[in-house]
Design an enzyme around this catalytic site. Structure first.
Site, PDB file in Angstrom:
ATOM      1  N   ASP A 155       0.946  -1.093  -0.067  1.00  0.00           N
ATOM      2  CA  ASP A 155       0.097   0.003  -0.028  1.00  0.00           C
ATOM      3  C   ASP A 155       0.905   1.359  -0.080  1.00  0.00           C
ATOM      4  O   ASP A 155       0.289   2.347  -0.429  1.00  0.00           O
ATOM      5  CB  ASP A 155      -0.910   0.009   1.416  1.00  0.00           C
TER       6      ASP A 155
ATOM      7  N   HIS B 123      -7.975  -1.056  -3.430  1.00  0.00           N
ATOM      8  CA  HIS B 123      -6.610  -1.704  -4.048  1.00  0.00           C
ATOM      9  C   HIS B 123      -7.332  -2.722  -5.103  1.00  0.00           C
ATOM     10  O   HIS B 123      -7.980  -3.688  -4.822  1.00  0.00           O
ATOM     11  CB  HIS B 123      -6.176  -2.630  -2.854  1.00  0.00           C
TER      12      HIS B 123
HETATM   13  N1  ABU Z   1      -5.881  -4.875   0.017  1.00  0.00           N
HETATM   14  C1  ABU Z   1      -6.759  -5.564  -0.732  1.00  0.00           C
HETATM   15  C2  ABU Z   1      -8.292  -5.840  -0.125  1.00  0.00           C
HETATM   16  C3  ABU Z   1      -9.118  -5.872  -1.123  1.00  0.00           C
HETATM   17  C4  ABU Z   1     -10.315  -6.582  -0.748  1.00  0.00           C
HETATM   18  O1  ABU Z   1     -10.725  -6.230   0.618  1.00  0.00           O
HETATM   19  O2  ABU Z   1     -11.123  -7.120  -1.300  1.00  0.00           O
END
Ligand code: ABU
Length: 366
Positions: A107, A244
């Site tokens: 991130d 994300h």
């Molecule tokens: N950091 C990825 C999280 C994506 C999701 O919760 O689907």
């Protein structure tokens, strides 16, 4: 002196990576951009404080094992230096009662070629997270004369950076989906804000998810900062919590991408892939009905895999359907247990940042 930093995509042979650490991790207090991400029925709503010690220990155990597996497969691994995240932070523009964690590095750090850039995150609790990686950046800087150590313009994160009252406990899932379809997210456009995990790197092309953590101004900033690259803003209207890209749209090798079937890439945005004979395959269903306790992420961490080269992929050990699909797609699967680390910010891809992959800046979409 050797070249230490180089990476243009997520599939060329991985030789050097950073893997996060769970030490001192916090569940941060609610703030304008985080409320939106926590589902209404989550046990985490309204909760904040240090994560339970036994969960930190279990996560670190799985992270350490992951490091050992990567090293066994020829990947050099570096680790961040966690801070004591349980302390308040203050800038001229805001105060927050705690920070978060040194997980996940994906991130915070964006590697493009010989440059690693710290991102411009919209969560106030993540404002100083980059410091955990600064000792490594300094080491690369001292040992690789071509390494470009950079930092995106720091957002001020004043109250003007967020739509206040955007979050409403009574909002239905349908309403959330309408907001996603209308590209109506919690951040405003007063300054560029972005998480590095919203950026999918495919050589000369960057596909960047516009959602809860990355705004439109960030797209414009990327275009100006990387004039030699092509920047594509992508949306996944099926996602009520769009954050994300790496549990939604994941390249496995040149020409092949798996796409979350609940979050399909819209027809008009598929054109560039189809015109260049890339195959977009629906990802297999997750093996679990829900995420583990105290986890912000969705069950789709099932597809958050780490590609080691065009034929090898690391998949979470219990994600049997995803592993089976990878096998059918011609990949050798390395299973690694990782669900105890999920609550700390994500899966196997999230938990890493690229330092070195073989290969250069290819043009896959001429
Ligand atoms: N950091 C990825 C999280 C994506 C999701 O919760 O689907």
């Amino acid at each position: 002196m050797p070249k230490i930093v180089n990476s243009w995509n997520d599939f060329d042979p991985l030789k050097h990576a950073i893997v996060g650490r769970a030490d001192f991790s916090m569940i941060p207090p609610e703030e304008p951009a985080t409320s939106e991400k926590v589902p209404v029925d989550s046990e985490m709503r309204g909760m904040w404080g240090p994560r339970p010690t036994e969960t930190v220990e279990k996560a670190n155990e799985q992270l350490d094992n992951y490091v050992a597996v990567l090293e066994k497969h020829g990947v050099k691994v570096d680790r961040p230096t966690p801070l004591q995240w349980n302390q308040h932070i203050q800038t001229p523009d805001f105060r927050n009662d705690s920070m978060m964690t040194a997980m996940p590095p994906r991130d915070i750090l964006l590697t493009i070629g010989n440059e690693i850039m710290a991102s411009a995150n919209s969560f106030r609790c993540r404002y100083f997270e980059y410091l955990a990686y600064w000792p490594l950046m300094n080491e690369y800087f001292e040992n690789d004369p071509e390494f470009k150590w950079s930092q995106a313009p720091r957002p001020r994160l004043t109250d003007k950076s967020y739509k206040h009252n955007y979050y409403d406990e009574k909002i239905s899932l349908e309403d959330r989906l309408i907001r996603t379809a209308n590209k109506d997210f919690v951040t405003t456009e007063v300054e560029p804000m972005w998480d590095a995990a919203d950026v999918m790197r495919v050589g000369k092309d960057l596909f960047i998810q516009h959602g809860l953590t990355t705004n439109r101004k960030a797209m414009e900033w990327f275009k100006r900062y990387y004039p030699d690259l092509r920047v594509h803003s992508v949306n996944f209207p099926g996602d009520p919590y769009p954050i994300h890209i790496d549990a939604t749209f994941v390249p496995l090798r040149p020409g092949l991408i798996i796409n979350n079937p609940h979050r399909p890439l819209p027809v008009e945005q598929r054109a560039i892939f189809e015109a260049n004979d890339w195959q977009i395959v629906e990802a297999a269903k997750p093996a679990h009905d829900g995420p583990p306790p105290l986890c912000y992420s969705s069950v789709w961490l099932s597809m958050n895999c780490l590609v080691l080269d065009h034929k090898t992929v690391v998949v979470e050990e219990s994600e049997v359907y995803q592993a089976e699909q990878m096998d059918k797609l011609g990949m050798n699967v390395i299973p690694v247990p990782f669900r105890d680390a999920y609550p700390f910010g994500g899966g196997l891809h999230c938990a890493t940042a690229d330092v070195y992959r073989e290969g250069g800046m290819e043009d896959y979409f001429p």
